[in-house]
Design a protein around this motif. Structure first.
Motif, PDB file in Angstrom:
ATOM      1  N   ASN A 194       0.811  -1.215   0.000  1.00 41.16           N
ATOM      2  CA  ASN A 194       0.000   0.000   0.000  1.00 41.16           C
ATOM      3  C   ASN A 194       0.848   1.270   0.000  1.00 41.16           C
ATOM      4  N   SER A 195       0.235   2.333  -0.453  1.00 45.34           N
ATOM      5  CA  SER A 195       0.897   3.637  -0.466  1.00 45.34           C
ATOM      6  C   SER A 195      -0.146   4.740  -0.469  1.00 45.34           C
ATOM      7  N   LYS A 199       4.456   8.542  -4.780  1.00 44.19           N
ATOM      8  CA  LYS A 199       3.919   7.620  -3.792  1.00 44.19           C
ATOM      9  C   LYS A 199       4.730   7.663  -2.508  1.00 44.19           C
ATOM     10  N   VAL A 200       4.013   7.591  -1.390  1.00 46.34           N
ATOM     11  CA  VAL A 200       4.627   7.498  -0.060  1.00 46.34           C
ATOM     12  C   VAL A 200       4.164   6.191   0.567  1.00 46.34           C
ATOM     13  N   GLY A 201       5.101   5.396   1.047  1.00 46.20           N
ATOM     14  CA  GLY A 201       4.769   4.102   1.614  1.00 46.20           C
ATOM     15  C   GLY A 201       3.809   4.200   2.785  1.00 46.20           C
ATOM     16  N   HIS A 202       2.850   3.269   2.843  1.00 47.75           N
ATOM     17  CA  HIS A 202       1.855   3.250   3.917  1.00 47.75           C
ATOM     18  C   HIS A 202       1.591   1.796   4.308  1.00 47.75           C
ATOM     19  N   VAL A 215       8.686   4.277  -4.524  1.00 46.79           N
ATOM     20  CA  VAL A 215       7.888   4.666  -3.355  1.00 46.79           C
ATOM     21  C   VAL A 215       8.800   5.354  -2.343  1.00 46.79           C
ATOM     22  N   ASN A 220       9.931   6.595   1.248  1.00 45.64           N
ATOM     23  CA  ASN A 220       9.762   6.253   2.659  1.00 45.64           C
ATOM     24  C   ASN A 220       9.768   7.544   3.460  1.00 45.64           C
TER      25      ASN A 220
END
Length: 474
Positions: free
Chosen positions: A105-106, A160-163, A215, A217
């Motif tokens: 997910n992101s 995108k940012v990691g989630h 992505v 972090n």
């Protein structure tokens, strides 16, 4: 409430599922057949039949996806102009994915530019013959965009940012739109600063989707684990920058107070008043200490943070789960609510003391209402999405006018026999998306709605949504 996206799968390169869109009328290829209003949920398609999008119903219609389906998104306020009416448009978003594995997910921060379209007269001067819409593009107005609204395909730029885990809901703060809050299915509420990503998107004019696989972090500004379960309810105050409420599936609501631009104090003692999951939250547009909540327990509650941790008012709102609510920011006495049984209601909060505060109730949708939102430009207009794969737009100020209908039919030279039970307040029906989950009006582009579903996003501007704002570019 039906919340999760059924069998989430990553979207293919060409997203065919969002091509068919309108559904308010069907296009017949046999000239001798009279025009017929096709009713979603009532009429059935025969074998070999399919609905086709009527591009004349839209000033603009585009479809796109970012990979995994997204249950929630928000439109990010920008500095490109408070009231924008000229094509092409540019829009910024934040969203969160529903991936097959938690680690995939992101949060997506993205910009869609070159959103083309056209301005039309409310009534066509004469019938048109260009009904051949076999284009492989989901951008329905592409061929004739050159008139007023540019040309070519929209450009999607994504970061995108990691989630960790799926994103149940995400909201951008109106006053500081680079600050966003997200609800995770892990039970955590997090606050993020996405200013670096938004700045990078604003400075770039090219398609950066080729780098979308990377992505970033990034640590959140804050991560709150005080909720006893995951949740979906989340809302920033429109009056106090940084003030936030979050509600969970264990019927608790927590209040967040900003202590600086990047820190918050979360009250560990929750607001308790519902007997089941809190599904949605909405701050009052005029009273900075007042918010509303709705619940699976079929009630709506009004809270005043100055009066303790119990509701100031609570009442039964529907005969099933109350999934979503929207507080009208142009007419602050009006509260809309959508139910799991497909109905939605409008209440005048001034009538609560008298008992029955319902001023309008609609039973059009046959499946759960998944999103409801008042227009930021027209006090009587709202949009509704449902699990029946319809996005509908309503104008509560409309009433049936037989003389006007006859005049319209004469001008269009069409014999459209609308069903008698079709509500006169129903302005528009948009279809073509599977498993619709959330919609938002664009506060800076009158008439623009964005929606998310299992097969991606749609940007739409129906041609019959007229705004009272100036029609010439501001």
């Amino acid at each position: 409430m039906v919340r999760s996206i059924k069998n989430p799968k990553k979207a293919k390169r060409k997203n065919k599922g969002s091509k068919t869109a309108d559904g308010s009328s069907s296009s017949s290829s046999i000239p001798s057949m009279p025009t017929k209003v096709w009713q979603p949920g009532v009429d059935k398609l025969e074998e070999g039949e399919e609905l086709q999008c009527d591009p004349s119903a839209y000033n603009s219609l585009h479809a796109f996806h970012i990979g995994w389906p997204c249950l929630s998104f928000d439109i990010v306020r920008d500095t490109l102009g408070l009231v924008r009416t000229e094509f092409p448009h540019t829009v910024y978003f934040v969203t969160g994915t529903q991936a097959e594995k938690a680690s995939w997910n992101s949060i997506g921060i993205f910009k869609v530019s070159n959103i083309t379209g056209k301005r039309r007269e409310p009534l066509p001067s004469k019938s048109t013959d260009d009904v051949d819409e076999e284009s492989d593009s989901s951008d329905s107005d592409e061929d004739s965009d050159n008139e007023l609204g540019g040309s070519g395909m929209p450009v999607l730029q994504l970061r995108k940012v990691g989630h960790e885990g799926c994103v149940n809901r995400i909201r951008a703060m109106n006053q500081n739109p680079h600050i966003c809050a997200s609800w995770a299915d892990s039970g955590h509420v997090q606050i993020w600063d996405f200013s670096s990503h938004l700045n990078a998107l604003a400075e770039s004019e090219t398609d950066v989707s080729q780098g979308a696989s990377s992505v970033f972090n990034q640590a959140p500004l804050m991560k709150f684990g005080g909720h006893k379960d995951e949740g979906y309810a989340l809302d920033w105050s429109p009056l106090v920058p940084g003030r936030l409420v979050s509600g969970d599936c264990k019927n608790s609501i927590h209040l967040w107070e900003p202590t600086s631009g990047s820190t918050w104090n979360v009250d560990s003692t929750p607001f308790i008043g519902h007997a089941a999951s809190v599904e949605d939250l909405q701050w009052s547009p005029t009273e900075q200490n007042v918010f509303a909540s709705c619940s699976v327990d079929r009630t709506i509650a009004i809270w005043d943070t100055r009066l303790g941790k119990t509701p100031a008012v609570s009442f039964k709102a529907h005969d099933a789960d109350v999934n979503v609510i929207s507080w009208n920011r142009l007419a602050s006495c009006m509260l809309a609510s959508g139910c799991d049984d497909g109905t939605f209601s409008i209440r005048d909060l001034r009538l609560l003391k008298e008992g029955d505060s319902v001023v309008a109730h609609f039973e059009y949708h046959k499946h759960p209402v998944t999103s409801i939102e008042w227009s930021p430009h027209e006090a009587s207009t709202l949009a509704v999405s449902s699990s029946d794969c319809q996005l509908t737009i309503w104008d509560l100020s409309l009433e049936k006018d037989e003389e006007e209908e006859a005049e319209f039919k004469a001008k269009t030279k069409e014999q459209v026999n609308a069903p008698e039970d079709l509500p006169p307040q129903l302005l528009f029906v948009h279809q073509g998306q599977k498993d619709l989950k959330e919609l938002h009006w664009h506060a800076q582009i009158p008439g623009m709605i964005v929606s998310t579903a299992a097969d991606g996003f749609n940007i739409l501007m129906p041609s019959n949504i007229q705004s009272t704002l100036p029609s010439d570019g501001a």
